[in-house]
Design a protein around this motif. Structure first.
Motif, PDB file in Angstrom:
ATOM      1  N   GLU A   1      -4.693   4.601   9.379  1.00  0.00           N
ATOM      2  CA  GLU A   1      -3.756   5.007   8.319  1.00  0.00           C
ATOM      3  C   GLU A   1      -2.596   5.806   8.889  1.00  0.00           C
ATOM      4  N   THR A   2      -2.892   6.665   9.839  1.00  0.00           N
ATOM      5  CA  THR A   2      -1.844   7.495  10.447  1.00  0.00           C
ATOM      6  C   THR A   2      -0.819   6.630  11.169  1.00  0.00           C
TER       7      THR A   2
ATOM      8  N   SER B   1       1.312   4.390   8.894  1.00  0.00           N
ATOM      9  CA  SER B   1       2.352   5.101   8.125  1.00  0.00           C
ATOM     10  C   SER B   1       3.692   5.080   8.861  1.00  0.00           C
TER      11      SER B   1
ATOM     12  N   GLU C   1       4.729   7.198  10.892  1.00  0.00           N
ATOM     13  CA  GLU C   1       5.215   8.560  11.137  1.00  0.00           C
ATOM     14  C   GLU C   1       5.146   8.943  12.602  1.00  0.00           C
TER      15      GLU C   1
END
Ligand code: SAM
Length: 137
Positions: free
Chosen positions: A63-64, A67, A69
């Protein structure tokens, strides 16, 4: 450091570099095989249960990185130990990943896997699970 070919997790052209670190005495007796056995085989690595710590960690990492990011050219993993599961979801997002560890025994464990040598830890259940949660069948 040792330079290896593309990590097999995802088709991307990611180079994995295993970097030397400085030995810290507290880790002098660290046993990579015992560590892998204690933490990365069932029951701790039970992919059938989302309650289990290993699939939970893999989902957090997926998920990280999904994303967007965290991105860049090179990812440096400080204290990789003898493990690569933590890098699987990062492969698609970085051209190069540098795995580091203080301990030669840990770096040797990683090299064994990179070279596909006999006795290397089998990360394939982790790779399959990451492919599944990333929707790659
Ligand atoms: C608890 S293990 C974690 C291993 C692995 N990343 C995992 O998820 O299971 C921590 C590792 O970090 C290494 N380490 C700690 N500090 C470090 C540093 N400053 N540079 C490189 N390696 C370090 C130790 O040798 C040890 O292998």
């Amino acid at each position: 450091g040792h330079r290896a070919g593309p990590a097999p997790a995802a088709g991307a052209a990611t180079n994995l570099v295993i970097h030397d670190g400085r030995l810290q005495s507290g880790y002098a007796r660290f046993d990579p095989r015992a560590y892998l056995q204690n933490n990365y085989v069932p029951p701790r690595a039970d992919f059938s249960s989302e309650e289990c710590v290993v699939p939970w960690k893999l989902r957090c990492l997926a998920e990280t990185f999904a994303s967007g990011e965290i991105c860049g050219r090179t990812l440096i993993d400080v204290g990789s130990g003898p493990t690569i599961y933590q890098l699987l979801s990062a492969c698609d997002h970085f051209e190069e990943i540098v795995a580091t560890d203080f301990l030669e025994v840990n770096r040797e464990e990683l090299r064994r896997w990179v070279r596909g040598e006999p006795g290397a830890f089998d990360w394939s259940p982790f790779i399959r699970h990451v492919c599944k949660i990333e929707g790659r069948g």
